[in-house]
Design a protein around this motif. Structure first.
Motif, PDB file in Angstrom:
ATOM      1  N   LEU A 137       0.826  -1.204   0.000  1.00 43.47           N
ATOM      2  CA  LEU A 137       0.000   0.000   0.000  1.00 43.47           C
ATOM      3  C   LEU A 137       0.864   1.259   0.000  1.00 43.47           C
ATOM      4  N   GLU A 138       1.936   1.250   0.784  1.00 41.58           N
ATOM      5  CA  GLU A 138       2.816   2.424   0.808  1.00 41.58           C
ATOM      6  C   GLU A 138       3.482   2.643  -0.545  1.00 41.58           C
ATOM      7  N   THR A 139       3.883   1.572  -1.204  1.00 42.18           N
ATOM      8  CA  THR A 139       4.459   1.708  -2.547  1.00 42.18           C
ATOM      9  C   THR A 139       3.491   2.417  -3.485  1.00 42.18           C
ATOM     10  N   GLY A 140       2.235   2.006  -3.488  1.00 44.60           N
ATOM     11  CA  GLY A 140       1.249   2.630  -4.356  1.00 44.60           C
ATOM     12  C   GLY A 140       1.032   4.096  -4.035  1.00 44.60           C
ATOM     13  N   MET A 141       0.967   4.430  -2.746  1.00 53.45           N
ATOM     14  CA  MET A 141       0.687   5.822  -2.353  1.00 53.45           C
ATOM     15  C   MET A 141       1.837   6.753  -2.731  1.00 53.45           C
ATOM     16  N   VAL A 142       3.067   6.358  -2.441  1.00 57.17           N
ATOM     17  CA  VAL A 142       4.208   7.206  -2.811  1.00 57.17           C
ATOM     18  C   VAL A 142       4.309   7.313  -4.334  1.00 57.17           C
ATOM     19  N   GLY A 143       4.012   6.211  -5.037  1.00 56.02           N
ATOM     20  CA  GLY A 143       4.060   6.235  -6.494  1.00 56.02           C
ATOM     21  C   GLY A 143       3.073   7.215  -7.104  1.00 56.02           C
ATOM     22  N   VAL A 144       1.870   7.302  -6.546  1.00 54.21           N
ATOM     23  CA  VAL A 144       0.855   8.235  -7.061  1.00 54.21           C
ATOM     24  C   VAL A 144       1.361   9.672  -7.005  1.00 54.21           C
ATOM     25  N   PHE A 145       2.021  10.032  -5.900  1.00 54.21           N
ATOM     26  CA  PHE A 145       2.442  11.425  -5.715  1.00 54.21           C
ATOM     27  C   PHE A 145       3.739  11.776  -6.440  1.00 54.21           C
ATOM     28  N   THR A 146       4.413  10.784  -7.003  1.00 54.56           N
ATOM     29  CA  THR A 146       5.663  11.073  -7.720  1.00 54.56           C
ATOM     30  C   THR A 146       5.565  10.820  -9.221  1.00 54.56           C
ATOM     31  N   ALA A 147       4.549  10.102  -9.688  1.00 54.14           N
ATOM     32  CA  ALA A 147       4.434   9.753 -11.108  1.00 54.14           C
ATOM     33  C   ALA A 147       4.027  10.969 -11.935  1.00 54.14           C
ATOM     34  N   LEU A 148       4.707  11.181 -13.067  1.00 53.07           N
ATOM     35  CA  LEU A 148       4.375  12.262 -13.991  1.00 53.07           C
ATOM     36  C   LEU A 148       3.978  11.735 -15.366  1.00 53.07           C
ATOM     37  N   PHE A 153       0.920   6.810 -13.373  1.00 55.48           N
ATOM     38  CA  PHE A 153       0.055   7.320 -12.308  1.00 55.48           C
ATOM     39  C   PHE A 153      -1.133   6.389 -12.096  1.00 55.48           C
ATOM     40  N   TYR A 154      -1.749   5.975 -13.197  1.00 52.32           N
ATOM     41  CA  TYR A 154      -2.925   5.117 -13.100  1.00 52.32           C
ATOM     42  C   TYR A 154      -2.561   3.746 -12.530  1.00 52.32           C
ATOM     43  N   VAL A 155      -1.401   3.220 -12.892  1.00 52.32           N
ATOM     44  CA  VAL A 155      -0.956   1.931 -12.350  1.00 52.32           C
ATOM     45  C   VAL A 155      -0.800   2.016 -10.835  1.00 52.32           C
ATOM     46  N   PHE A 156      -0.129   3.056 -10.354  1.00 54.38           N
ATOM     47  CA  PHE A 156       0.040   3.211  -8.909  1.00 54.38           C
ATOM     48  C   PHE A 156      -1.309   3.447  -8.225  1.00 54.38           C
ATOM     49  N   TRP A 157      -2.184   4.196  -8.887  1.00 54.40           N
ATOM     50  CA  TRP A 157      -3.526   4.446  -8.339  1.00 54.40           C
ATOM     51  C   TRP A 157      -4.258   3.119  -8.106  1.00 54.40           C
ATOM     52  N   GLU A 158      -4.149   2.204  -9.060  1.00 51.23           N
ATOM     53  CA  GLU A 158      -4.804   0.903  -8.931  1.00 51.23           C
ATOM     54  C   GLU A 158      -4.094   0.000  -7.921  1.00 51.23           C
ATOM     55  N   VAL A 159      -2.780   0.166  -7.778  1.00 54.21           N
ATOM     56  CA  VAL A 159      -2.033  -0.635  -6.800  1.00 54.21           C
ATOM     57  C   VAL A 159      -2.569  -0.383  -5.382  1.00 54.21           C
ATOM     58  N   VAL A 160      -3.014   0.830  -5.128  1.00 53.07           N
ATOM     59  CA  VAL A 160      -3.537   1.169  -3.800  1.00 53.07           C
ATOM     60  C   VAL A 160      -4.841   0.434  -3.504  1.00 53.07           C
ATOM     61  N   LEU A 161      -5.614   0.147  -4.522  1.00 53.23           N
ATOM     62  CA  LEU A 161      -6.971  -0.371  -4.337  1.00 53.23           C
ATOM     63  C   LEU A 161      -6.997  -1.747  -3.672  1.00 53.23           C
ATOM     64  N   LEU A 162      -6.240  -2.704  -4.200  1.00 59.80           N
ATOM     65  CA  LEU A 162      -6.343  -4.077  -3.709  1.00 59.80           C
ATOM     66  C   LEU A 162      -5.837  -4.257  -2.277  1.00 59.80           C
ATOM     67  N   PRO A 163      -4.649  -3.737  -1.906  1.00 60.71           N
ATOM     68  CA  PRO A 163      -4.249  -3.878  -0.502  1.00 60.71           C
ATOM     69  C   PRO A 163      -5.255  -3.284   0.475  1.00 60.71           C
ATOM     70  N   MET A 164      -5.800  -2.117   0.148  1.00 60.40           N
ATOM     71  CA  MET A 164      -6.767  -1.501   1.053  1.00 60.40           C
ATOM     72  C   MET A 164      -8.035  -2.346   1.165  1.00 60.40           C
ATOM     73  N   TYR A 165      -8.454  -2.938   0.057  1.00 59.98           N
ATOM     74  CA  TYR A 165      -9.636  -3.814   0.079  1.00 59.98           C
ATOM     75  C   TYR A 165      -9.437  -4.978   1.054  1.00 59.98           C
TER      76      TYR A 165
END
Length: 598
Positions: A137-148, A153-165
């Protein structure tokens, strides 16, 4: 090279730690917890070194790498830019960078991740699986805020979804499956809408519309610049966010082409992205997943959910929606502001009506994030005047509010969790007299709840006041309502403090469980309260990094608006027909029969 190493370590070190945990015996729970905490702490220290100078040997290679990647305050553009080809056939890059919009959120993410990992000692079921998901989850969150790159950006955004679920669905409360599925479905709908907009943007973009200097200014790789200069009638598509922003602000922007129902591609893409990001914020009426998710989530995950995940929505609006689709943002500014205002009022009244302590804090998040949406949406630039100071004030207030809310809301959820771990219930009416039994705990609670209230001298005050002041230039009525919500917030927070911490003796079950804080619990609470005080007393500590990038964004949109007014006076209010508020302009615009798309 230094930036690539540091940013990549910040993103993927938690995933590497999760991989190592796969080989650790599940019975070694203490070692698993310590490894998880250690990984998050290293990532936080790496992010902190972006703004703090080193004190080691300057000839040390590690020290030299960190010095080369240090973030320079006062610079409005992107720093520590990393571009490595990822999927060359579609010009998709591993494209990372930081500016004043993303750096504060990266620091908030890594900081709260450490505290949430420390708070996870209360997790006793499937500790190994929990820790692995937490680190992913931390990987996805940091990735969202650094991806340009939008695809990245969308890949990291989706990475956050499954761990939180899974973190909600397995380690949550009695209705965890319902809350997890609801969270998943709402977020998935937003992700699908974002994916549609992403594809529309990609297939309608063309880098050849930019001048050679513009292509170089937006950090396009030299290989892409060379390819774009070659004669060809075939459009050159891109997911590159700075390039998409430059394309969206062109006079002949490809996103202004007509689409459905007389509206432009920009109008539809902006709306799709706005809905997707508002679901994450969340704003009324797409907020209903949040109270259920918060109530059922374990305490550390509630801290992450309120402190970081909600900020991903506000960041997406600032980073993507407004720079790429200024025409649609200008036309729909009234909708953005209305949804922000509605969230503020509804969230405050809903919080006041709650009997469950955690649900009250959840609805307070809906209300506080409404300030963020209002501050972003209050487009108060007026043709003929072109004074962007008020909008800069609003956007700075929105950014500051995201950081302040991240600290105060994470703290409130942690403190509610401390009580729940002791007495196993959250019914506000059965509390009372907690101050007499747990004075240190109550002192931390007073500080963090007052920070959320917006007490001067604490972090919650700065952002809310800036948003209210900025909204006066946009709409006096909206500003008055927004100011009134501050009174409602004070009402329900003070009433809660009186019922829970003061008042009569405790009347709930397990009174013997009301024991003083442990050293670990006190350290977590104090670590959240201290920056809340520092930012309230010295907000310049944050503004020096954040304000230049906010001003750059507003200046770019102001330049677009000036050019649009010059090229097509009917598109925006004119100097001889000034509009002091958006409502006045809408009335004048519609009366002339000029209401068009994009």
């Amino acid at each position: 090279m230094a930036a690539a190493i540091v940013l990549s370590l910040m993103i993927f070190l938690p995933s590497l730690a999760a991989l190592i945990l796969l080989f650790v015996p599940a019975a070694a729970t203490e070692a698993i917890r310590r490894l998880t905490l250690g990984a998050t702490l290293i990532v936080f220290l790496l992010s902190l070194r972006l703004i703090v100078p080193g004190f080691g040997d300057p000839n040390n290679p590690i020290e030299q790498t960190m010095a080369q990647s240090r973030f320079i305050a006062g610079e409005p553009g992107f720093q520590n830019v990393v571009q490595i080809p990822w999927i060359p056939s579609f010009d998709i890059y591993y494209f990372l960078g930081l500016d004043g919009l993303s750096l504060p959120l990266v620091l908030l993410t890594t900081f709260l991740s450490v505290l949430a990992a420390a708070a996870s000692w209360s997790i006793t079921k499937h500790v190994k699986a929990y820790s692995i998901l937490f680190l992913l989850l931390e990987t996805g969150m940091v990735g969202v805020f650094t991806a340009l790159d939008f695809f990245l950006f969308y890949v990291f955004w989706e990475v956050v979804l499954l761990p939180m679920y899974f973190l909600i669905g397995i380690w949550g409360g009695p209705r965890r499956e319902y809350a997890a599925i609801k969270f998943f479905l709402f977020t998935l709908v937003g992700s699908v809408l974002m994916l549609i907009a992403l594809l529309v943007m990609y297939y309608n973009s063309d880098l050849r519309l930019l001048s050679e200097q513009q292509r170089r200014d937006v950090f396009l790789p030299e290989s892409v610049v060379t390819k774009s200069l070659a004669p060809s009638e075939k459009p050159l598509h891109t997911f590159h966010l700075p390039a998409l922003a430059k394309l969206g602000q062109l006079p002949n922007s490809p996103f202004t082409r007509p689409a459905l129902f007389g509206k432009s591609l920009a109008w539809w893409c902006f709306l799709l992205l706005l809905i997707g990001f508002l679901i994450k914020v969340p704003s009324v009426p797409v907020h209903t997943w949040l109270p259920d998710a918060h109530v059922e989530a374990p305490t550390p995950i509630s801290m992450i959910l309120a402190g970081i995940l909600l900020k991903m929505g506000g960041y997406g609006i600032l980073r993507i929606c407004y720079p790429i689709f200024p025409s649609a943002a200008y036309e729909l500014a009234w909708l953005v502001c209305l949804l922000g205002l509605l969230s503020m009022v509804y969230g405050a009244f809903a919080a006041m009506a709650q009997k469950d302590f955690k649900r009250l804090v959840a609805y307070s998040s809906v209300s506080h994030m409404g300030y963020v949406v209002l501050g972003i949406g209050a487009w108060s630039l007026i043709p003929g005047v072109w004074d962007g100071q008020y909008w800069k004030m609003g956007m700075n207030g929105a950014m500051f509010q995201m950081i302040a809310h991240g600290l105060s809301s994470a703290g409130m959820f942690f403190l509610v969790g401390v009580l729940y771990d002791r007495v196993h219930h959250r019914e506000i009416d059965r509390f009372g007299g907690i101050y007499g039994k747990m004075p240190a705990y109550s002192a931390l609670a007073f500080g963090l709840f007052f920070a959320a209230l917006g007490l001067p001298g604490l972090c919650g005050f700065i952002g809310e006041v800036l948003v209210v002041l900025a909204s006066f230039r946009y709409s006096v009525v909206m500003a008055i309502i927004a100011a009134s919500v501050m009174i409602l917030t004070a009402g329900y927070i003070l009433w809660t403090i009186q019922r829970v911490y003061l008042g009569p003796e405790y009347r709930g079950p397990h009174p013997e469980g009301l024991t003083p804080l442990t050293a670990r619990e006190f350290s977590i609470g104090a670590a959240l309260l201290i920056p809340a005080i520092v930012l309230g007393v010295y907000p310049q500590a944050l503004f020096q990094y954040m304000a230049p990038s906010v001003e750059r964004t507003v200046n770019e949109l102001s330049a677009w608006m000036r050019h649009a007014e010059t090229a097509e006076p009917g598109l925006t209010p004119t100097a001889d027909r000034p509009a002091s508020t958006r409502d006045a302009w809408l009335q004048a615009w519609q009366s002339d029969g000029q209401a068009g798309g994009g």
